[in-house]
Design a protein around this motif. Sequence first.
Motif, mmCIF file in Angstrom:
data_model
loop_
_atom_site.group_PDB
_atom_site.id
_atom_site.type_symbol
_atom_site.label_atom_id
_atom_site.label_comp_id
_atom_site.label_asym_id
_atom_site.label_seq_id
_atom_site.Cartn_x
_atom_site.Cartn_y
_atom_site.Cartn_z
ATOM 1 N N GLU A 114 -0.707 5.016 -0.068
ATOM 2 C CA GLU A 114 0.047 6.097 0.576
ATOM 3 C C GLU A 114 1.267 6.390 -0.284
ATOM 4 O OE1 GLU A 114 0.595 6.258 5.014
ATOM 5 O OE2 GLU A 114 2.700 5.959 4.455
ATOM 6 N N ARG B 290 -6.288 6.765 -7.894
ATOM 7 C CA ARG B 290 -6.899 7.588 -6.849
ATOM 8 C C ARG B 290 -7.934 6.817 -6.027
ATOM 9 N NH1 ARG B 290 -4.702 12.259 -5.447
ATOM 10 N NH2 ARG B 290 -4.722 13.079 -7.570
ATOM 11 N N ASP B 291 -8.586 5.835 -6.650
ATOM 12 C CA ASP B 291 -9.638 5.101 -5.936
ATOM 13 C C ASP B 291 -9.077 4.009 -5.040
ATOM 14 O OD1 ASP B 291 -8.730 3.639 -8.123
ATOM 15 O OD2 ASP B 291 -10.639 2.578 -8.363
ATOM 16 N N ARG B 292 -7.768 3.795 -5.074
ATOM 17 C CA ARG B 292 -7.138 2.795 -4.213
ATOM 18 C C ARG B 292 -6.671 3.463 -2.911
ATOM 19 N NH1 ARG B 292 -6.858 -2.604 -6.468
ATOM 20 N NH2 ARG B 292 -7.502 -2.343 -8.650
ATOM 21 N N ASP B 293 -6.660 2.712 -1.854
ATOM 22 C CA ASP B 293 -6.225 3.249 -0.554
ATOM 23 C C ASP B 293 -4.706 3.120 -0.454
ATOM 24 O OD1 ASP B 293 -6.151 4.201 2.028
ATOM 25 O OD2 ASP B 293 -6.620 2.249 2.931
ATOM 26 N N ARG C 83 0.805 -1.224 0.000
ATOM 27 C CA ARG C 83 0.000 0.000 0.000
ATOM 28 C C ARG C 83 0.840 1.277 0.000
ATOM 29 N NH1 ARG C 83 -3.077 -3.048 -1.411
ATOM 30 N NH2 ARG C 83 -5.183 -3.558 -0.718
#
Length: 229
Positions: free
Chosen positions: A75, A70-73, A52
């Motif tokens: 960092e 952008r729609d993925r969580d 992630r």
Amino acid sequence: MTSLAERLSQLRRQISRIASSCDRDPSDIRLVAVSKTRPVEDILAAVEAGQRVFGENYLQDALPKIAALRDRDLEWHFIGRIQSNKTREIAGNFAWVHALEKLKHARRLDSQRPDNMPPLNACIQLNLTGETSKGGIAAEELPELLENTRDLPHLKIRGLMTMPPASAGETLQHHVFGMLRKLLEEMNRQGHELDTLSMGMSGDMQAAICEGATMVRIGTAIFGPRNRK
């Protein structure tokens, strides 16, 4: 051929083994997958394997990938050298910067961080071997920079970053990483609250972890030899 997911799994096991051999908790070490020059498809393969946190050096290369995912969580960490004309986009798109070395950049990142985002986390880069090819400040400059960035509301100095010479053997790697750890400990004794040591890449990860790294920045061991810019 070993898949990206298999390489990532092998790397996580390696990090765990190294940490355990140094009497450290593997969960204290965060893996930053260095995805510079890699296509979105490679990043998605890593995401599907549970990764992630991703590090990017080149802003123009990173922004389309951040937008596409952008729609993925995820960092995003900016680990490249900071330039004044890039600070606004860095401030608006990343959760961390790893190579802060100038007060003017700190002030720009602070003032340009959107109000609806949490403070931008930052590590100050130290150049502990005097290499002219590397960025970073000298150790004696650190207290003043920490003091001058203490009250910036939208920028939070979390720790320190460094890189040993590319040709460094294991002894020098331990020496450089140990110096950074001692600097962090000294700054905390002076009243700062630093909790991050960003140090260690594919070739020197073992020494970094044994000297206290809390973030390792790994690209080649995950993605293979990188595509040159």
